[in-house]
Write a protein that holds these residues in place. Structure first.
Motif, PDB file in Angstrom:
ATOM      1  N   GLY A   1     -41.968 -61.992  31.261  1.00 38.50           N
ATOM      2  CA  GLY A   1     -42.029 -62.895  32.405  1.00 38.50           C
ATOM      3  C   GLY A   1     -43.317 -63.692  32.453  1.00 38.50           C
ATOM      4  N   LEU A   2     -44.442 -63.024  32.199  1.00 38.09           N
ATOM      5  CA  LEU A   2     -45.730 -63.717  32.217  1.00 38.09           C
ATOM      6  C   LEU A   2     -45.872 -64.675  31.039  1.00 38.09           C
ATOM      7  CD1 LEU A   2     -48.058 -60.787  33.363  1.00 38.09           C
ATOM      8  CD2 LEU A   2     -47.468 -62.844  34.669  1.00 38.09           C
ATOM      9  N   CYS A   3     -45.324 -64.295  29.878  1.00 37.97           N
ATOM     10  CA  CYS A   3     -45.342 -65.208  28.735  1.00 37.97           C
ATOM     11  C   CYS A   3     -44.601 -66.495  29.069  1.00 37.97           C
ATOM     12  CB  CYS A   3     -44.716 -64.543  27.514  1.00 37.97           C
ATOM     13  SG  CYS A   3     -45.823 -63.429  26.608  1.00 37.97           S
ATOM     14  N   ILE A   4     -43.440 -66.381  29.693  1.00 34.44           N
ATOM     15  CA  ILE A   4     -42.671 -67.567  30.091  1.00 34.44           C
ATOM     16  C   ILE A   4     -43.497 -68.440  31.034  1.00 34.44           C
ATOM     17  CG2 ILE A   4     -40.669 -68.325  31.440  1.00 34.44           C
ATOM     18  CD1 ILE A   4     -39.129 -65.955  30.276  1.00 34.44           C
ATOM     19  N   TRP A   5     -44.164 -67.822  31.973  1.00 34.17           N
ATOM     20  CA  TRP A   5     -44.953 -68.569  32.950  1.00 34.17           C
ATOM     21  C   TRP A   5     -46.104 -69.317  32.280  1.00 34.17           C
ATOM     22  CZ3 TRP A   5     -49.924 -67.771  35.426  1.00 34.17           C
ATOM     23  CH2 TRP A   5     -50.117 -68.572  36.547  1.00 34.17           C
ATOM     24  N   PHE A   6     -46.814 -68.629  31.402  1.00 35.96           N
ATOM     25  CA  PHE A   6     -47.952 -69.261  30.731  1.00 35.96           C
ATOM     26  C   PHE A   6     -47.493 -70.353  29.755  1.00 35.96           C
ATOM     27  CE2 PHE A   6     -50.357 -65.400  31.990  1.00 35.96           C
ATOM     28  CZ  PHE A   6     -51.464 -66.026  32.561  1.00 35.96           C
ATOM     29  N   ILE A   7     -46.357 -70.136  29.098  1.00 32.30           N
ATOM     30  CA  ILE A   7     -45.849 -71.152  28.167  1.00 32.30           C
ATOM     31  C   ILE A   7     -45.391 -72.388  28.926  1.00 32.30           C
ATOM     32  CG2 ILE A   7     -43.995 -71.665  26.537  1.00 32.30           C
ATOM     33  CD1 ILE A   7     -44.199 -68.734  25.605  1.00 32.30           C
ATOM     34  N   LEU A   8     -44.753 -72.192  30.077  1.00 31.92           N
ATOM     35  CA  LEU A   8     -44.356 -73.335  30.898  1.00 31.92           C
ATOM     36  C   LEU A   8     -45.567 -74.148  31.318  1.00 31.92           C
ATOM     37  CD1 LEU A   8     -41.558 -71.792  33.164  1.00 31.92           C
ATOM     38  CD2 LEU A   8     -41.283 -73.620  31.486  1.00 31.92           C
ATOM     39  N   ARG A   9     -46.659 -73.484  31.614  1.00 28.08           N
ATOM     40  CA  ARG A   9     -47.886 -74.179  31.998  1.00 28.08           C
ATOM     41  C   ARG A   9     -48.494 -74.935  30.815  1.00 28.08           C
ATOM     42  NH1 ARG A   9     -52.162 -70.790  35.300  1.00 28.08           N
ATOM     43  NH2 ARG A   9     -53.018 -72.920  35.333  1.00 28.08           N
ATOM     44  N   ALA A  10     -48.233 -74.425  29.590  1.00 25.06           N
ATOM     45  CA  ALA A  10     -48.814 -75.063  28.409  1.00 25.06           C
ATOM     46  C   ALA A  10     -47.986 -76.231  27.902  1.00 25.06           C
ATOM     47  CB  ALA A  10     -48.969 -74.035  27.286  1.00 25.06           C
ATOM     48  N   LEU A  11     -46.751 -76.355  28.377  1.00 28.34           N
ATOM     49  CA  LEU A  11     -45.891 -77.451  27.924  1.00 28.34           C
ATOM     50  C   LEU A  11     -46.402 -78.791  28.435  1.00 28.34           C
ATOM     51  CD1 LEU A  11     -42.401 -75.793  28.447  1.00 28.34           C
ATOM     52  CD2 LEU A  11     -43.386 -76.476  26.264  1.00 28.34           C
ATOM     53  N   PRO A  12     -46.118 -79.865  27.718  1.00 29.45           N
ATOM     54  CA  PRO A  12     -46.589 -81.183  28.152  1.00 29.45           C
ATOM     55  C   PRO A  12     -46.070 -81.539  29.541  1.00 29.45           C
ATOM     56  CG  PRO A  12     -45.757 -81.269  25.902  1.00 29.45           C
ATOM     57  CD  PRO A  12     -45.404 -79.917  26.438  1.00 29.45           C
ATOM     58  N   GLU A  13     -46.825 -82.320  30.269  1.00 31.44           N
ATOM     59  CA  GLU A  13     -46.444 -82.718  31.619  1.00 31.44           C
ATOM     60  C   GLU A  13     -45.139 -83.506  31.588  1.00 31.44           C
ATOM     61  OE1 GLU A  13     -48.288 -85.200  35.437  1.00 31.44           O
ATOM     62  OE2 GLU A  13     -49.467 -84.893  33.607  1.00 31.44           O
TER      63      GLU A  13
END
Length: 510
Positions: free
Chosen positions: A193-205
């Motif tokens: 769950g936390l990996c998904i959250w951090f990856i979503l934050r790292a995706l381009p705007e």
């Protein structure tokens, strides 16, 4: 990530795991090791079983499978859910009725000693190979991230991996396993769950508000994407000959769940530690729902990984199993993503390995070495004095159990090193391929016992159990020629079971 940081994370997690294992199992006797004293709470068992079912193979292979089959794995997961219902209302009441320590004792009560030994040996081979493949992927990742940079040989890596599983289950067995698996499940789901959250934050705007750039040139996953939704494809109804065809995957999921859980000592050992069969049923039903949600998280994570790689034009490894560890620990995301990957991966991997080691010890000790000959009605043929001596020295002797436990760990380490030399396929597919051949005879034997009341010529069961996988293999490799291009997938387990059933029918007498 640096090898030192990875080692620190691993040792911190294992320190916590050993504390939980010691507290839960410090007073465990043989009954606690084998059955948890039939005193485990159903809610704890339900959560811990998720960790056992989601091995390290699941953790790295399911996200990687998005690049080869989209979200098609969910077709099989839906079949798993139906299989859980069969398990809860078909098998569990029977197991509790006979108060079994090992579920293969059912074969003895139903057919006789030869069937009992045959079932126990097939489980031993199945579980040893399957558990070794699952733990193998742990050693591969650890070798890549830790041991190879430090110059440590692979054999030391394998011994280390098995040694941790051995130490976690040395004392408490199932009594410890239920609680350590609870910790592992929480760590695994939390890390995903936390990996998904951090990856979503790292995706381009703006990524989430617009379709990702499909088709995917780097991952090659474009053909598995629904063009209408720009999401990976989940259901395949167009080609019945394909291995991804919905009904093949769905039915295979039902059969695999029954075969690899319902008649698997490892998975059932936790379930049978509940106080009664009603509690076990509640545990299974809750676990079925949780399994769908957790697998869904893994598939969504895989979608994000492939989409991110294509957006950022990152060349991914050829092996899908390497995609998640490559991106998580390669510096493409914040360091916390790599730390979470290590925690979740180790947690999921050792949940499976510890359970397998406990189950192998139980089955080999009780079924293969420790069970004196019984009559069909369950009474011993031996004189009472010899019966008592056997029970005390073989079944209940902690020293003998510890020797078997150590030997199981040693055999597993050897199997891992052999697999390391021979590995050439996606690991999750290898696990299911092994299971389809070795669990088939078990599924056929249990099905015949529960669906009929016929007696059999027990001394010939082992012949049927050996011939069924051989015939299945011959049909499998020639299926495309014999059946107009039809390719077998996981339904080879069903064919194997049917052949065993027919063979036992031929041995039966009214």
């Amino acid at each position: 990530m640096s090898p030192v940081l990875v080692l620190c994370v691993i040792f911190a997690y294992f320190a916590l795991l050993f504390v939980v294992s010691y507290v839960a199992g410090r007073k465990a006797d043989s009954a606690g090791f084998y059955t948890g004293n039939r005193n485990s709470h159903w809610l704890v068992v339900a959560i811990s079983t998720i960790g056992a079912a989601m091995s390290g193979v699941t953790f790295v292979s399911v996200p990687g499978m998005v690049g080869t089959s989209g979200w098609g794995y969910m077709q099989m997961v839906l079949g798993f859910t139906v299989g859980q219902l069969v398990l809860a209302y078909g098998l569990v009441p029977i197991y509790y009725k006979y108060s079994l320590t090992s579920i293969y004792q059912y074969l003895q009560k139903r057919f006789g000693m030869h069937s009992y030994r045959t079932g126990a040996w097939f489980f031993f081979i199945s579980k040893m190979l399957g558990a070794s493949v699952r733990l193998f992927i742990v050693t591969e990742v650890l070798q890549l991230l830790v041991f190879a940079p430090l110059g440590v040989p692979y054999w030391a890596n394998a011994v280390f991996a098995v040694g941790i599983a051995y130490l976690c289950t040395f004392r408490g067995g199932v009594k410890s396993l239920v609680w350590t698996d609870l910790l592992k499940t929480i760590c695994m789901i939390g890390s995903v769950g936390l990996c998904i959250w951090f990856i979503l934050r790292a995706l381009p705007e703006g990524f989430c508000s617009s379709p990702p750039p499909y088709p995917l040139p780097a991952s090659g996953a474009g053909e598995f994407v629904n063009t209408a939704t720009s999401l990976p494809r989940m259901f395949y109804f167009d080609d019945p000959k394909s291995g991804n065809y919905f009904w093949k995957q769905f039915i295979a999921g039902i059969v695999l769940l029954i075969g690899t859980t319902g008649i698997d000592q490892d998975m059932m050992q936790r379930t049978l530690s509940c106080r009664n069969y009603r509690d076990s049923q509640k545990n299974i039903l809750l676990g079925a729902g949780m399994q769908v949600v957790v697998i869904g998280l893994f598939l969504f994570l895989g979608y994000l990984l492939y989409a991110y790689a294509d957006t950022m034009e990152i060349a991914l490894p050829a092996n899908p199993d390497d995609v998640f560890p490559y991106l998580a620990t390669g510096g493409y995301f914040p360091t916390i993503v790599g730390v979470l990957f290590i925690i979740g991966f180790i947690a999921s991997a050792y949940s499976s390995a510890c359970g397998a080691l406990t189950a192998l010890t139980t089955s080999f000790k009780v079924d293969i070495l420790g069970n004196p000959p019984l009559c069909r009605d369950g009474e011993n043929k031996l004189p009472p004095s010899i019966k008592i001596l056997l029970i005390r020295t073989v079944r209940e002797n902690d020293f003998g159990r510890n020797i078997v436990h150590f030997c199981m760990a040693a055999v597993m380490a050897c199997c891992i090193m052999v697999i390391h030399v021979l590995n050439n396929d996606s690991v999750i597919q290898t696990v299911f391929l092994v299971a389809s051949y070795t669990y088939g005879p078990l599924l056929g034997m249990f099905s015949f016992g529960m669906l009929t009341k016929r007696e059999i010529r027990d001394q010939w069961v082992w012949v049927v159990a050996i011939m069924a996988p051989i015939i299945t293999y011959v049909v499998d490799i020639h299926s495309a020629v014999w059946f107009g291009g039809y390719v077998f997938s996981h339904e080879r387990l069903l064919l194997n079971a049917v052949l065993t059933y027919v063979g036992m029918l031929a041995l039966s007498r009214i």
